[in-house]
Design a protein around this motif. Structure first.
Motif, short mmCIF file in Angstrom:
data_model
loop_
_atom_site.label_atom_id
_atom_site.label_comp_id
_atom_site.label_asym_id
_atom_site.label_seq_id
_atom_site.Cartn_x
_atom_site.Cartn_y
_atom_site.Cartn_z
N LEU A 85 3.64 -3.83 3.60
CA LEU A 85 2.61 -3.14 4.38
C LEU A 85 1.63 -2.51 3.41
O LEU A 85 2.02 -1.78 2.50
N LEU A 86 0.34 -2.77 3.58
CA LEU A 86 -0.66 -2.24 2.69
C LEU A 86 -0.89 -0.76 2.94
O LEU A 86 -0.94 -0.32 4.09
N ALA A 117 -1.19 -9.50 1.30
CA ALA A 117 -1.35 -9.69 2.74
C ALA A 117 -1.20 -11.15 3.13
O ALA A 117 -0.72 -11.47 4.22
N LEU A 175 -4.85 -2.93 14.34
CA LEU A 175 -3.43 -3.07 14.01
C LEU A 175 -2.64 -3.48 15.25
O LEU A 175 -1.75 -4.33 15.19
N ALA A 195 3.01 -3.93 9.77
CA ALA A 195 2.02 -2.98 10.29
C ALA A 195 2.27 -2.72 11.76
O ALA A 195 2.25 -1.57 12.22
N THR A 234 -2.93 -7.25 9.83
CA THR A 234 -1.86 -6.98 8.88
C THR A 234 -2.01 -5.62 8.22
O THR A 234 -1.03 -5.00 7.83
N GLY A 235 -3.23 -5.15 8.08
CA GLY A 235 -3.49 -3.88 7.41
C GLY A 235 -4.97 -3.70 7.24
O GLY A 235 -5.77 -4.37 7.90
N PRO A 290 0.84 2.13 2.84
CA PRO A 290 1.71 2.68 3.88
C PRO A 290 1.45 4.14 4.21
O PRO A 290 1.52 4.53 5.38
N ASP A 313 -10.82 5.52 6.67
CA ASP A 313 -9.44 5.09 6.92
C ASP A 313 -8.88 5.55 8.26
O ASP A 313 -8.18 4.81 8.93
N GLY A 334 6.91 3.94 6.31
CA GLY A 334 6.19 3.27 5.23
C GLY A 334 7.03 2.88 4.05
O GLY A 334 6.48 2.55 3.00
N LEU A 361 -7.08 -8.86 7.55
CA LEU A 361 -7.11 -7.61 6.80
C LEU A 361 -8.44 -6.93 7.11
O LEU A 361 -9.50 -7.50 6.86
N THR A 415 -1.67 4.20 6.32
CA THR A 415 -1.38 3.58 7.61
C THR A 415 -0.59 4.54 8.49
O THR A 415 -0.85 4.67 9.69
#
Length: 235
Positions: free
Chosen positions: A128-129, A122, A98, A206, A103-104, A131, A89, A172, A83, A134
């Motif tokens: 999915l963290l 996670a 990724l 992810a 994983t995120g 989303p 971000d 997502g 993670l 992401t």
């Protein structure tokens, strides 16, 4: 995984490691090691075999991106989930992580409650963290050049329904939302997602989001609401 997740925290800032460690430990999560750079992170993973690594991207020496690649390269049996910790971000390095198999990711100003919830989620690999974030990240940096797309996969191995699920997963949607979209049980959705990951040789959702964009199944700014609408099944 059963019981509380075992976690390695890798960050060059001692205050971040200490703070995150205190938060996780207070919630019953076992912090098995800390690392101040990528080399220490890889060594800690080899030594302690954790379930999850909280990995800062920018660290001296070996950075978090290369450490993630080494941990997930296949050299370490049954590698942990990674993670990514970041202050921004929409970061190309997070996108690269990724692709490498992370994983995120989490922003470093995450609340204690969100940190604990994200680590537990996670660690299971279920979901999915962040989303929406992401998706924004992938849309900014994705390439549909199949000659260079790092996660390009041949979608011909998927059934028509699996392609539809992957398309919606790329936007997502959670398992519950996918179940509602296709009028399926969540158990059936989980089976579809597991088959998609297996067929495309992906570690988790992810990476599936990245593949959905890199193959053009989902386009930046696009919407699949109408695509899957009305597609009901008793699968």
């Amino acid at each position: 995984m059963t019981g509380a997740p075992r976690v390695v925290i890798a960050d060059d800032q001692a205050l971040v490691r200490t703070g995150f460690g205190m938060i996780l430990t207070a919630d019953g999560i076992d912090v098995v090691a800390e690392a101040a750079d990528g080399e220490e992170a890889v060594a800690a993973v080899e030594r302690t075999r954790p379930d999850l690594v909280l990995m800062d991207i920018r660290m001296p020496g070996l950075d978090g991106l290369e450490a993630t690649r080494r941990i997930l390269s296949g050299a370490i049996p049954d590698p942990p989930r990674v993670l990514i910790l970041t202050t921004y971000d929409l970061d190309r390095y997070v996108y690269a992580a990724l692709i490498a198999g992370a994983t995120g990711f989490l922003l470093k100003d995450v609340t204690p409650e969100h940190l604990v919830a994200a680590v537990r989620l996670a660690s299971t690999g279920d979901g999915l963290l962040a989303p929406a974030i992401t998706r924004r990240l992938v849309e900014r940096f994705v390439t549909q050049d199949t000659a260079t797309a790092a996660l390009h996969r041949d979608l011909a191995v998927l059934t028509p329904r699996e392609r539809q699920v992957l398309q919606c997963l790329g936007t997502g949607l959670s398992n519950a939302e996918l179940a509602a979209r296709f009028a399926l049980s969540e158990a059936t959705v989980k089976t579809h997602v597991a088959r998609i990951l297996s067929k495309l040789r992906l570690r988790d959702r992810a990476q599936a989001v990245v593949v959905a964009y890199e193959t053009g199944l989902v386009t930046p700014g696009g919407d699949t609401t109408g695509t899957a609408g009305g597609l009901h099944s008793q699968e």
